[in-house]
Design a protein around this motif. Sequence first.
Motif, PDB file in Angstrom:
ATOM      1  N   ALA A  15       0.834  -1.210   0.000  1.00  0.00           N
ATOM      2  CA  ALA A  15       0.000   0.000   0.000  1.00  0.00           C
ATOM      3  C   ALA A  15       0.864   1.253   0.000  1.00  0.00           C
ATOM      4  O   ALA A  15       0.559   2.242  -0.707  1.00  0.00           O
ATOM      5  CB  ALA A  15      -0.933  -0.022   1.209  1.00  0.00           C
ATOM      6  N   ARG A  16       1.949   1.232   0.775  1.00  0.00           N
ATOM      7  CA  ARG A  16       2.847   2.384   0.774  1.00  0.00           C
ATOM      8  C   ARG A  16       3.526   2.550  -0.584  1.00  0.00           C
ATOM      9  O   ARG A  16       3.685   3.684  -1.089  1.00  0.00           O
ATOM     10  CB  ARG A  16       3.899   2.221   1.886  1.00  0.00           C
ATOM     11  N   ARG A  17       3.900   1.437  -1.166  1.00  0.00           N
ATOM     12  CA  ARG A  17       4.530   1.506  -2.494  1.00  0.00           C
ATOM     13  C   ARG A  17       3.539   2.021  -3.539  1.00  0.00           C
ATOM     14  O   ARG A  17       3.895   2.822  -4.417  1.00  0.00           O
ATOM     15  CB  ARG A  17       5.057   0.129  -2.901  1.00  0.00           C
ATOM     16  N   LEU A  18       2.268   1.591  -3.434  1.00  0.00           N
ATOM     17  CA  LEU A  18       1.250   2.051  -4.368  1.00  0.00           C
ATOM     18  C   LEU A  18       1.043   3.563  -4.254  1.00  0.00           C
ATOM     19  O   LEU A  18       0.943   4.281  -5.270  1.00  0.00           O
ATOM     20  CB  LEU A  18      -0.061   1.327  -4.098  1.00  0.00           C
ATOM     21  N   GLU A  19       1.008   4.058  -3.041  1.00  0.00           N
ATOM     22  CA  GLU A  19       0.842   5.505  -2.851  1.00  0.00           C
ATOM     23  C   GLU A  19       2.025   6.267  -3.436  1.00  0.00           C
ATOM     24  O   GLU A  19       1.841   7.323  -4.084  1.00  0.00           O
ATOM     25  CB  GLU A  19       0.711   5.801  -1.351  1.00  0.00           C
ATOM     26  N   GLN A  20       3.198   5.722  -3.243  1.00  0.00           N
ATOM     27  CA  GLN A  20       4.389   6.378  -3.782  1.00  0.00           C
ATOM     28  C   GLN A  20       4.370   6.404  -5.306  1.00  0.00           C
ATOM     29  O   GLN A  20       4.670   7.424  -5.935  1.00  0.00           O
ATOM     30  CB  GLN A  20       5.643   5.654  -3.267  1.00  0.00           C
ATOM     31  N   VAL A  21       3.998   5.293  -5.947  1.00  0.00           N
ATOM     32  CA  VAL A  21       3.960   5.214  -7.403  1.00  0.00           C
ATOM     33  C   VAL A  21       2.900   6.160  -7.961  1.00  0.00           C
ATOM     34  O   VAL A  21       3.108   6.840  -8.996  1.00  0.00           O
ATOM     35  CB  VAL A  21       3.710   3.771  -7.869  1.00  0.00           C
ATOM     36  N   ARG A  22       1.772   6.215  -7.305  1.00  0.00           N
ATOM     37  CA  ARG A  22       0.719   7.132  -7.738  1.00  0.00           C
ATOM     38  C   ARG A  22       1.184   8.588  -7.649  1.00  0.00           C
ATOM     39  O   ARG A  22       0.901   9.412  -8.539  1.00  0.00           O
ATOM     40  CB  ARG A  22      -0.539   6.931  -6.904  1.00  0.00           C
ATOM     41  N   GLU A  23       1.906   8.940  -6.599  1.00  0.00           N
ATOM     42  CA  GLU A  23       2.423  10.303  -6.473  1.00  0.00           C
ATOM     43  C   GLU A  23       3.432  10.598  -7.584  1.00  0.00           C
ATOM     44  O   GLU A  23       3.440  11.712  -8.166  1.00  0.00           O
ATOM     45  CB  GLU A  23       3.088  10.488  -5.111  1.00  0.00           C
ATOM     46  N   GLU A  24       4.281   9.610  -7.904  1.00  0.00           N
ATOM     47  CA  GLU A  24       5.264   9.812  -8.974  1.00  0.00           C
ATOM     48  C   GLU A  24       4.562  10.001 -10.325  1.00  0.00           C
ATOM     49  O   GLU A  24       4.956  10.849 -11.147  1.00  0.00           O
ATOM     50  CB  GLU A  24       6.232   8.631  -9.035  1.00  0.00           C
ATOM     51  N   ALA A  25       3.515   9.217 -10.559  1.00  0.00           N
ATOM     52  CA  ALA A  25       2.760   9.353 -11.815  1.00  0.00           C
ATOM     53  C   ALA A  25       2.105  10.725 -11.904  1.00  0.00           C
ATOM     54  O   ALA A  25       2.092  11.380 -12.977  1.00  0.00           O
ATOM     55  CB  ALA A  25       1.711   8.256 -11.906  1.00  0.00           C
ATOM     56  N   ALA A  26       1.570  11.196 -10.766  1.00  0.00           N
ATOM     57  CA  ALA A  26       0.958  12.530 -10.759  1.00  0.00           C
ATOM     58  C   ALA A  26       2.014  13.618 -11.020  1.00  0.00           C
ATOM     59  O   ALA A  26       1.749  14.616 -11.717  1.00  0.00           O
ATOM     60  CB  ALA A  26       0.260  12.760  -9.429  1.00  0.00           C
ATOM     61  N   ASN A  27       3.205  13.417 -10.488  1.00  0.00           N
ATOM     62  CA  ASN A  27       4.275  14.402 -10.697  1.00  0.00           C
ATOM     63  C   ASN A  27       4.678  14.462 -12.174  1.00  0.00           C
ATOM     64  O   ASN A  27       4.924  15.557 -12.729  1.00  0.00           O
ATOM     65  CB  ASN A  27       5.498  14.051  -9.832  1.00  0.00           C
ATOM     66  N   TRP A  28       4.732  13.320 -12.840  1.00  0.00           N
ATOM     67  CA  TRP A  28       5.098  13.319 -14.263  1.00  0.00           C
ATOM     68  C   TRP A  28       4.000  13.989 -15.095  1.00  0.00           C
ATOM     69  O   TRP A  28       4.275  14.643 -16.110  1.00  0.00           O
ATOM     70  CB  TRP A  28       5.350  11.903 -14.759  1.00  0.00           C
ATOM     71  N   GLU A  29       2.771  13.825 -14.651  1.00  0.00           N
ATOM     72  CA  GLU A  29       1.693  14.519 -15.372  1.00  0.00           C
ATOM     73  C   GLU A  29       1.832  16.036 -15.225  1.00  0.00           C
ATOM     74  O   GLU A  29       1.627  16.799 -16.190  1.00  0.00           O
ATOM     75  CB  GLU A  29       0.332  14.070 -14.855  1.00  0.00           C
ATOM     76  N   GLU A  30       2.198  16.498 -14.049  1.00  0.00           N
ATOM     77  CA  GLU A  30       2.411  17.929 -13.840  1.00  0.00           C
ATOM     78  C   GLU A  30       3.594  18.422 -14.683  1.00  0.00           C
ATOM     79  O   GLU A  30       3.572  19.543 -15.237  1.00  0.00           O
ATOM     80  CB  GLU A  30       2.664  18.207 -12.353  1.00  0.00           C
TER      81      GLU A  30
END
Length: 232
Positions: free
Chosen positions: A58-73
């Motif tokens: 779950a922690r890894r999933l949250e981290q990956v989702r944040e990284e994906a959001a950062n690349w979108e920005e």
Amino acid sequence: MGIFSRMTDIINSNLNALLDSAEDPEKMIRLIIQEMEDTLVEVRSSSARVIADRRQAARRLEQVREEAANWEEKARLAISKGRDDLARAALQEKRELESDVRAVEEEMAATDEHVAHLNTEIAQLQQKLSDAKAKQKALVMRTATVESRIKVKRQVNREALDDAFDRFAQFERRMDNLESQLEVMDIGRDVSPGLAAEIDALQEDERINRELERLRAEVTGGQPEHGKQDQA
């Protein structure tokens, strides 16, 4: 070797059949409870490890989702600066991260299913363990009841035996009393041995005197002296 070889053996076990076929049901139920408790500890340990893995995922999933959001920005920023090439590269990184997100989500779904299965097994095992402990308590109570009944039975038999001996002893005392009364009633009725001997001696002496007179008369040719005296 254990009584059960797999978790399903415990879940599907028929405790009544196991106890009915056992030479020593109390020993068997103790072994069953011990193995159930050991298995329950193992299953709970496995469940704890799976839950810990899920939290990590779950922690890894949250981290990956944040990284994906950062690349979108970053892609947005590149577009605003007229750098479509950079925006395209940023979106490519985002897609790869989104692929990782789906993999982690599938892993977590499998973990959730595993945890649910373990929880079901733990609940079933706990129920079996409760049943086994209830049967153990019932066996202990039955054993205590049977032993108590045997003790009472033996005591009753012993008391009956003692009562029989007491009645026999009373009968013996009664017979002794009757015999004593009979002996008392006979006292004074029998002639003493000394008196009887004296009377017998007198009778014998009388017979000897008569015999002596008869012989004297034969020898003298006369009549016995008591006869002469009678003639005079």
